[in-house]
Motif scaffolding. Structure first.
Motif, PDB file in Angstrom:
ATOM      1  N   SER A 101     -16.942   8.846   3.683  1.00 12.71           N
ATOM      2  CA  SER A 101     -16.148   8.693   2.464  1.00 12.71           C
ATOM      3  C   SER A 101     -14.613   9.140   2.661  1.00 12.71           C
ATOM      4  O   SER A 101     -13.758   8.281   2.606  1.00 12.71           O
ATOM      5  N   ALA A 102     -14.454  10.352   3.184  1.00 14.86           N
ATOM      6  CA  ALA A 102     -13.274  10.853   3.248  1.00 14.86           C
ATOM      7  C   ALA A 102     -12.525  10.246   4.521  1.00 14.86           C
ATOM      8  O   ALA A 102     -11.311  10.015   4.429  1.00 14.86           O
ATOM      9  N   PHE A 103     -13.220   9.665   5.417  1.00 17.57           N
ATOM     10  CA  PHE A 103     -12.899   9.121   6.797  1.00 17.57           C
ATOM     11  C   PHE A 103     -12.108   7.872   6.332  1.00 17.57           C
ATOM     12  O   PHE A 103     -11.103   7.567   6.737  1.00 17.57           O
ATOM     13  N   LEU A 104     -12.802   7.006   5.705  1.00 18.76           N
ATOM     14  CA  LEU A 104     -12.371   5.980   5.274  1.00 18.76           C
ATOM     15  C   LEU A 104     -11.198   5.598   4.386  1.00 18.76           C
ATOM     16  O   LEU A 104     -10.176   5.231   4.459  1.00 18.76           O
ATOM     17  N   GLU A 120      -8.782   8.281   4.271  1.00 17.23           N
ATOM     18  CA  GLU A 120      -7.842   8.717   4.945  1.00 17.23           C
ATOM     19  C   GLU A 120      -7.113   7.420   5.462  1.00 17.23           C
ATOM     20  O   GLU A 120      -6.012   7.199   5.799  1.00 17.23           O
ATOM     21  N   ILE A 121      -7.963   6.544   6.157  1.00 21.99           N
ATOM     22  CA  ILE A 121      -7.656   5.389   6.895  1.00 21.99           C
ATOM     23  C   ILE A 121      -6.786   4.517   5.734  1.00 21.99           C
ATOM     24  O   ILE A 121      -5.553   3.856   5.985  1.00 21.99           O
ATOM     25  N   VAL A 122      -7.484   4.325   4.525  1.00 18.88           N
ATOM     26  CA  VAL A 122      -6.646   3.464   3.442  1.00 18.88           C
ATOM     27  C   VAL A 122      -5.452   4.043   2.984  1.00 18.88           C
ATOM     28  O   VAL A 122      -4.462   3.557   2.732  1.00 18.88           O
ATOM     29  N   ASP A 123      -5.561   5.313   2.770  1.00 18.56           N
ATOM     30  CA  ASP A 123      -4.211   6.075   2.485  1.00 18.56           C
ATOM     31  C   ASP A 123      -3.147   5.893   3.534  1.00 18.56           C
ATOM     32  O   ASP A 123      -1.877   5.935   3.071  1.00 18.56           O
ATOM     33  N   THR A 124      -3.398   5.944   4.653  1.00 14.61           N
ATOM     34  CA  THR A 124      -2.308   5.933   5.917  1.00 14.61           C
ATOM     35  C   THR A 124      -1.843   4.465   5.831  1.00 14.61           C
ATOM     36  O   THR A 124      -0.489   4.158   5.871  1.00 14.61           O
ATOM     37  N   THR A 125      -2.878   3.582   5.537  1.00 15.88           N
ATOM     38  CA  THR A 125      -2.218   2.237   5.553  1.00 15.88           C
ATOM     39  C   THR A 125      -1.384   1.932   4.131  1.00 15.88           C
ATOM     40  O   THR A 125      -0.236   1.382   4.421  1.00 15.88           O
ATOM     41  N   GLU A 126      -1.793   2.521   3.050  1.00 19.47           N
ATOM     42  CA  GLU A 126      -0.753   2.308   2.082  1.00 19.47           C
ATOM     43  C   GLU A 126       0.574   3.005   2.204  1.00 19.47           C
ATOM     44  O   GLU A 126       1.418   2.522   1.914  1.00 19.47           O
ATOM     45  N   THR A 133      -1.409  -2.048  -2.290  1.00 21.58           N
ATOM     46  CA  THR A 133      -1.594  -0.725  -2.975  1.00 21.58           C
ATOM     47  C   THR A 133      -2.745  -0.847  -4.021  1.00 21.58           C
ATOM     48  O   THR A 133      -3.417   0.600  -4.333  1.00 21.58           O
ATOM     49  N   GLY A 134      -2.787  -1.740  -4.831  1.00 15.85           N
ATOM     50  CA  GLY A 134      -3.718  -1.819  -5.816  1.00 15.85           C
ATOM     51  C   GLY A 134      -5.100  -1.800  -5.292  1.00 15.85           C
ATOM     52  O   GLY A 134      -5.943  -1.268  -5.994  1.00 15.85           O
ATOM     53  N   ASN A 135      -5.482  -2.685  -4.476  1.00 14.60           N
ATOM     54  CA  ASN A 135      -6.613  -2.513  -3.556  1.00 14.60           C
ATOM     55  C   ASN A 135      -7.025  -1.176  -2.993  1.00 14.60           C
ATOM     56  O   ASN A 135      -8.047  -0.713  -3.219  1.00 14.60           O
ATOM     57  N   ALA A 136      -5.998  -0.543  -2.575  1.00 12.96           N
ATOM     58  CA  ALA A 136      -5.850   0.667  -1.713  1.00 12.96           C
ATOM     59  C   ALA A 136      -6.515   1.738  -2.862  1.00 12.96           C
ATOM     60  O   ALA A 136      -7.470   2.618  -2.782  1.00 12.96           O
ATOM     61  N   ASP A 137      -5.740   1.711  -3.923  1.00 16.90           N
ATOM     62  CA  ASP A 137      -6.084   2.853  -5.295  1.00 16.90           C
ATOM     63  C   ASP A 137      -7.498   2.511  -5.646  1.00 16.90           C
ATOM     64  O   ASP A 137      -8.161   3.479  -5.956  1.00 16.90           O
ATOM     65  N   THR A 138      -7.826   1.222  -5.833  1.00 13.63           N
ATOM     66  CA  THR A 138      -9.059   1.235  -6.326  1.00 13.63           C
ATOM     67  C   THR A 138     -10.314   1.639  -5.414  1.00 13.63           C
ATOM     68  O   THR A 138     -11.390   2.303  -5.547  1.00 13.63           O
ATOM     69  N   VAL A 139     -10.104   1.144  -3.988  1.00 12.98           N
ATOM     70  CA  VAL A 139     -11.063   1.748  -2.890  1.00 12.98           C
ATOM     71  C   VAL A 139     -11.097   3.360  -2.993  1.00 12.98           C
ATOM     72  O   VAL A 139     -12.376   3.917  -2.800  1.00 12.98           O
ATOM     73  N   LYS A 140      -9.884   3.807  -2.898  1.00  7.15           N
ATOM     74  CA  LYS A 140      -9.901   5.486  -2.766  1.00  7.15           C
ATOM     75  C   LYS A 140     -10.750   6.021  -3.843  1.00  7.15           C
ATOM     76  O   LYS A 140     -11.225   6.972  -3.906  1.00  7.15           O
ATOM     77  N   MET A 142      -7.796  -0.655  12.276  1.00  7.44           N
ATOM     78  CA  MET A 142      -8.877   0.481  12.549  1.00  7.44           C
ATOM     79  C   MET A 142      -9.871   0.559  11.203  1.00  7.44           C
ATOM     80  O   MET A 142     -10.899   1.083  11.515  1.00  7.44           O
ATOM     81  N   PHE A 143      -9.767  -0.021  10.322  1.00  9.91           N
ATOM     82  CA  PHE A 143     -10.380   0.015   9.166  1.00  9.91           C
ATOM     83  C   PHE A 143     -11.682  -0.666   9.326  1.00  9.91           C
ATOM     84  O   PHE A 143     -12.732  -0.479   8.951  1.00  9.91           O
ATOM     85  N   GLY A 144     -11.498  -2.002  10.234  1.00  7.56           N
ATOM     86  CA  GLY A 144     -12.393  -2.727  10.322  1.00  7.56           C
ATOM     87  C   GLY A 144     -13.506  -2.201  11.468  1.00  7.56           C
ATOM     88  O   GLY A 144     -14.840  -1.993  10.824  1.00  7.56           O
ATOM     89  N   PRO A 145     -13.351  -1.486  12.431  1.00  4.41           N
ATOM     90  CA  PRO A 145     -14.519  -0.857  13.314  1.00  4.41           C
ATOM     91  C   PRO A 145     -15.059   0.236  12.446  1.00  4.41           C
ATOM     92  O   PRO A 145     -16.378   0.676  12.825  1.00  4.41           O
TER      93      PRO A 145
END
Length: 342
Positions: A135-138, A140-146, A176-183, A240-243
């Motif tokens: 969960s932290a791995f994903l 961090e990728i989302v946070d970096t994307t944002e 960013t809205g999508n990223a915040d929801t996922v995080k 990178m989020f895909g794989p």
């Protein structure tokens, strides 16, 4: 009118899986969100109620059929054989799942090398050690994307084309809205439950990659080298989020299939006992009374029938989720399969 004007309303698209699916919250909760044991229990309860009502109100009623024919023997002898066959099949499935983890040393080294290469690449992208928790791995990728998306917007806002700025603002607001929801969903989610994969499915990365590529190519002549590099960085973090998601999805499928095998094996023992007991000890004269207006023999047969079906209903509830997730994640990358997003 420009392409961006034609497609502007599509830049901010449905992000979460429920929005993209266009299906009811209740249906998605049953096939995906609910605990599999709860779904199994509900199916069994509904089956028992339907069986009792059918045995009471359909002609001829089960009580008379039991007295005249070998209905119980036919039902439970078939179920006894089916449960034995199903249990054997489950052992085979378990062996197939586990066999994917076995192999010679060279294969294991190759797997390890590929995993570490990807981990090192993601670590370089994040700028620090890659988390080991899924969960932290994903997250961090989302946070970096944002973060990279905001850096791109700041760069383009300083000297960019006004039309590009408007498109980019809308795109990044959606991202960013999508990223915040996922995080938020990933925070505290534990692998082994569906929570981690459910949150990952809510990040609509493929649509975002498409729009990053489109804006980069459409406005290429107006971008500085730095802005082009920021577009590429954003695309890389999204890619990178895909794989990462697919790897965690594969692990979750293996975990779930092993859980399913264990559950079916546990449920097969009482199911076999009940089927055998019904064959050996229950006949038309065993239960002759009534309870709440329903004949006791009908209630007993219905309950026993439902118990013997638990292994099959477990299979239904688990495969329902696995098949739904697999169908919704067939494509990796910016390839849109669902009509709702075209």
């Amino acid at each position: 009118m420009s392409e961006s004007d034609d497609n502007g309303d599509q830049i901010s698209t449905a992000n979460t899986m429920r929005e993209r699916a266009g299906e009811s919250r209740a249906k998605l909760w049953i096939v995906l969100g609910a605990r599999r044991l709860v779904v199994t229990g509900v199916i069994i309860l509904l089956f028992f109620i339907a069986f009792v009502l059918a045995g009471t109100f359909l002609y001829p009623p089960l009580k008379s059929e039991v007295a005249k024919t070998d209905t119980i023997e036919t039902m439970f002898s078939t179920l006894l054989g089916a449960n034995i066959t199903a249990t054997t099949l489950v052992v085979t499935i378990t062996q197939l799942v586990i066999s994917q983890e076995n192999g010679p040393l060279g294969d294991q080294r190759g797997r390890m090398s590929d995993a570490m290469d990807f981990r090192n690449f993601v670590g370089e992208m994040l700028g620090h050690t890659t988390p080991s928790d899924p969960s932290a791995f994903l997250s961090e990728i989302v946070d970096t994307t944002e973060r990279r998306a905001n850096e791109l917007r700041d760069s383009v806002d300083e000297e960019g084309n006004e039309e590009l700025c408007d498109e980019l603002d809308e795109f990044i607001e959606s991202l960013t809205g999508n990223a915040d929801t996922v995080k938020e969903k990933l925070d505290g989610a534990k692998f082994g439950t569906f929570d981690v994969l459910s949150a990952a499915l809510d990040f609509n990365y493929s649509w975002k990659i498409f729009h990053v590529e489109r804006m980069r190519d459409e406005y290429r002549d107006e971008l500085s080298d730095e802005q082009y590099r920021l577009f590429e960085q954003l695309k890389t973090s999204l890619s990178m989020f895909g794989p990462a998601r697919e790897h965690i999805k594969t692990l979750y499928f293996q975990w779930s299939l092993i859980d399913l095998s264990q559950m079916i094996l546990y449920a097969a023992i009482p199911a076999l006992f009940v089927a055998g007991a019904m064959l050996a000890f229950v006949g038309s004269g065993t239960f002759t009374g009534t309870t709440l207006g329903f004949s006791d023999i009908l209630l007993v047969v219905g309950a026993a029938f439902s118990v013997t079906l638990i292994p099959f209903m477990l299979l239904v509830s688990y495969i329902l989720r696995i098949a739904t997730v697999a169908k919704r994640t067939l494509a990796i990358g910016p390839l849109i399969l669902r009509d709702s997003q075209r």
